[in-house]
Write an enzyme that holds these catalytic residues in place. Sequence first.
Site, mmCIF file in Angstrom:
data_model
loop_
_atom_site.group_PDB
_atom_site.id
_atom_site.type_symbol
_atom_site.label_atom_id
_atom_site.label_comp_id
_atom_site.label_asym_id
_atom_site.label_seq_id
_atom_site.Cartn_x
_atom_site.Cartn_y
_atom_site.Cartn_z
ATOM 1 N N LYS A 147 0.831 -1.212 0.000
ATOM 2 C CA LYS A 147 0.000 0.000 0.000
ATOM 3 C C LYS A 147 0.863 1.259 0.000
ATOM 4 O O LYS A 147 0.616 2.185 -0.762
ATOM 5 C CB LYS A 147 -0.928 0.030 1.233
ATOM 6 N N ARG A 205 -9.450 0.842 8.900
ATOM 7 C CA ARG A 205 -9.081 -0.539 9.183
ATOM 8 C C ARG A 205 -10.163 -1.268 9.974
ATOM 9 O O ARG A 205 -9.979 -2.430 10.311
ATOM 10 C CB ARG A 205 -7.798 -0.561 10.004
ATOM 11 N N ARG A 245 11.744 -5.249 4.285
ATOM 12 C CA ARG A 245 11.564 -3.863 3.849
ATOM 13 C C ARG A 245 12.243 -2.844 4.745
ATOM 14 O O ARG A 245 12.477 -3.084 5.925
ATOM 15 C CB ARG A 245 10.087 -3.556 3.619
ATOM 16 N N ARG A 283 11.418 -0.596 10.331
ATOM 17 C CA ARG A 283 10.370 -0.387 11.330
ATOM 18 C C ARG A 283 10.483 -1.384 12.473
ATOM 19 O O ARG A 283 10.750 -2.563 12.251
ATOM 20 C CB ARG A 283 9.000 -0.542 10.662
ATOM 21 N N ARG A 341 -0.250 -8.824 13.410
ATOM 22 C CA ARG A 341 -0.803 -7.822 12.475
ATOM 23 C C ARG A 341 -1.704 -8.497 11.437
ATOM 24 O O ARG A 341 -2.742 -7.972 11.059
ATOM 25 C CB ARG A 341 0.333 -7.051 11.805
HETATM 26 P P1 AMP Z 1 0.960 0.450 9.109
HETATM 27 O O1 AMP Z 1 2.123 1.378 8.939
HETATM 28 O O2 AMP Z 1 -0.232 0.887 8.312
HETATM 29 O O3 AMP Z 1 1.311 -0.992 8.880
HETATM 30 O O4 AMP Z 1 0.518 0.577 10.642
HETATM 31 C C1 AMP Z 1 1.413 0.219 11.688
HETATM 32 C C2 AMP Z 1 0.622 0.035 12.976
HETATM 33 O O5 AMP Z 1 -0.043 1.265 13.320
HETATM 34 C C3 AMP Z 1 -0.495 -1.002 12.912
HETATM 35 O O6 AMP Z 1 -0.031 -2.318 13.172
HETATM 36 C C4 AMP Z 1 -1.443 -0.497 14.011
HETATM 37 O O7 AMP Z 1 -0.953 -0.811 15.297
HETATM 38 C C5 AMP Z 1 -1.352 1.006 13.836
HETATM 39 N N1 AMP Z 1 -2.337 1.547 12.862
HETATM 40 C C6 AMP Z 1 -2.079 2.165 11.675
HETATM 41 N N2 AMP Z 1 -3.206 2.551 11.075
HETATM 42 C C7 AMP Z 1 -4.223 2.150 11.888
HETATM 43 C C8 AMP Z 1 -5.634 2.241 11.799
HETATM 44 N N3 AMP Z 1 -6.255 2.812 10.750
HETATM 45 N N4 AMP Z 1 -6.355 1.706 12.817
HETATM 46 C C9 AMP Z 1 -5.768 1.151 13.905
HETATM 47 N N5 AMP Z 1 -4.439 1.025 14.031
HETATM 48 C C10 AMP Z 1 -3.665 1.513 13.041
#
Ligand code: AMP
Length: 210
Positions: A14, A89, A123, A157, A168
Site C-alpha cells: 500500500k 481498518r 523492507r 520499522r 498484524r
Molecule cells: P501500518 O504502517 O499501516 O502498517 O501501521 C502500523 C501500525 O499502526 C499497525 O499495526 C497499528 O498498530 C497502527 N495503525 C495504523 N493505522 C491504523 C488504523 N487505521 N487503525 C488502527 N491502528 C492503526
Amino acid sequence: MESIVLFGPPGAGKGTQAQRITEKTGLPQVSTGDMLRAAVAAGTQTGLEAKEYMDSGKLVPDGVIIKLIVDRLMEADAKNGVMFDGFPRTIPQAEALSKITSVSHVISIEVPDAKIVERICGRFTCKACGFVYHEVFNPPRSVGKCDHCDISEFNKRADDNEETVMSRLAAYHEQTSPLAEWYMSKGILHAIDGDRDIDSITQDILKSLN
Ligand code: AMP
C-alpha cells in the site's frame, strides 16, 4: 475530487503504491501508520497511547485514529481529497470516514498470507524522505543510496519482524478484511492482484481509477 482508499493486508504494498499514485493523481498520501510513528517519535499523547498497540501488532483504538484523521482532513492540502493508506481498518472507522469525506474508489491490493512475512521482513525506508524499499523486490538503484535524495541512511520499522507480523495479520483478518465486503456492497471496491511486479500493479491501479 473525492478520496481514494488503498486497502490490503500489512506488506501488500500500500505504501509503495501510494507513493507512486500520489505523483500521478496529486492527492496527498495520508498514512495513519506514518502519522502514528511520527507521534511516537515526538512523544506526544497520541504516540504514548498508540505505542503499546503498535509494538504488539494490534490495532490502535478507533477513537485515537478517527481524531487523527479528522484533524488531518482539516489541513489545506486535503480539501480536494486524499489517498488513504492503512485507513480505514475497521467498520467504525469507515463509518466515521463516510461522515466527513466521500470516497470514490477503494483499491484492494490482494496478497496471499504466505508471501506477507518475506515482504515485511525485507523492507526498509529512507531516513530522509520515507521512500519504501525491499531488499529483494525493490532495492535502491545504487546499492545503499536512496533513489530520491542524497542520503544513504535507512530505517527498519520496529514492528517489521516475524513475531509482530503474525498478530498484524490476525488483526487484519479479524477486524479489517470485513471492510472489503462493506465497500463492495457500495460498488466502489476494485480488487487488484498484488502478487506481481510493482509496475504492473501501479498500472492496474491507475486503470481502475479512470
Ligand atoms: P501500518 O504502517 O499501516 O502498517 O501501521 C502500523 C501500525 O499502526 C499497525 O499495526 C497499528 O498498530 C497502527 N495503525 C495504523 N493505522 C491504523 C488504523 N487505521 N487503525 C488502527 N491502528 C492503526
